[in-house]
Scaffold this active site. Sequence first.
Site, mmCIF file in Angstrom:
data_model
loop_
_atom_site.group_PDB
_atom_site.id
_atom_site.type_symbol
_atom_site.label_atom_id
_atom_site.label_comp_id
_atom_site.label_asym_id
_atom_site.label_seq_id
_atom_site.Cartn_x
_atom_site.Cartn_y
_atom_site.Cartn_z
ATOM 1 N N GLU A 13 0.840 -1.197 0.000
ATOM 2 C CA GLU A 13 0.000 0.000 0.000
ATOM 3 C C GLU A 13 0.879 1.252 0.000
ATOM 4 O O GLU A 13 0.671 2.188 -0.796
ATOM 5 C CB GLU A 13 -0.881 -0.034 1.249
ATOM 6 C CG GLU A 13 -1.611 1.248 1.548
ATOM 7 C CD GLU A 13 -2.219 1.219 2.947
ATOM 8 O OE1 GLU A 13 -3.203 1.913 3.144
ATOM 9 O OE2 GLU A 13 -1.710 0.517 3.832
ATOM 10 N N ASP A 200 -10.333 -9.703 9.722
ATOM 11 C CA ASP A 200 -10.704 -10.914 10.473
ATOM 12 C C ASP A 200 -11.714 -10.541 11.543
ATOM 13 O O ASP A 200 -12.017 -9.368 11.750
ATOM 14 C CB ASP A 200 -9.464 -11.558 11.104
ATOM 15 C CG ASP A 200 -8.733 -10.593 12.025
ATOM 16 O OD1 ASP A 200 -7.808 -9.926 11.553
ATOM 17 O OD2 ASP A 200 -9.140 -10.461 13.193
#
Length: 232
Positions: A13, A200
């Site tokens: 990123e 998650d």
Amino acid sequence: MKRIGIIGAMEEEVAALKKMLTDVETREIASMEFAQGKLGNKSVVVVRCGIGKVNAAICTQILALHYKVDVVINTGVAGSLRNDINIADIVLSQDTLQHDVDATGFGYDLGVIPRMEQSIFPGDMDLIEKAKKICKEKLPSVGVHVGRIVSGDQFISDSSKKEWLVENFNGYCTEMEGAAIAQAAYLNKIPFLIIRAISDKADQSAEMDYSEFENLAIERSVILLTGLIDTI
Ligand code: ADE
């Protein structure tokens, strides 16, 4: 012109953002590589701080003191603490606190930092509104939530710990840097926003292949960040 500090969590990123910079000047401070340059007509500094609250606070302090940034934006991933927040959704920091601060033995509530006026750090309302708008326009299929981000030097992968976090702090998601960045930004009087993509459920389950998720998260984060920087 405002200077915007961007603390990214994922190497790819940060690399994608760095590639988009012009007039780049790179400098290593405290073993972190800071890339200063222009994104469009905006002045930005992009850096990866590493994992955990200490790295995050050191990085933010360097952005404040050395680069004199006017705004700090942090992106990364987080574990969801709510059933209605799904993997790959985005959480924007209404506020953040450190769930691993415990001076209860000294008479303080959980999460309260002794002798600080404030232990819950609010995200900048203007940045939140702008980020919400960009998500709506450019990422219309993505679930976006504005709520509390709780940070600690712990990877949460246990249902009972997750329940404890929910009961005590009412967080939307949990990660390992946001509140430290927020505290450093607060002490330096710099507005901030934490943007987290859910990777998650902060329990034993692994519902999505992380490498697949990572690419999706990076793609979305770059779209959101470039859009947001454009409006600052
Ligand atoms: N970052 C991503 N998921 C996390 C979790 N479950 N706990 C702490 N940090 C995280």
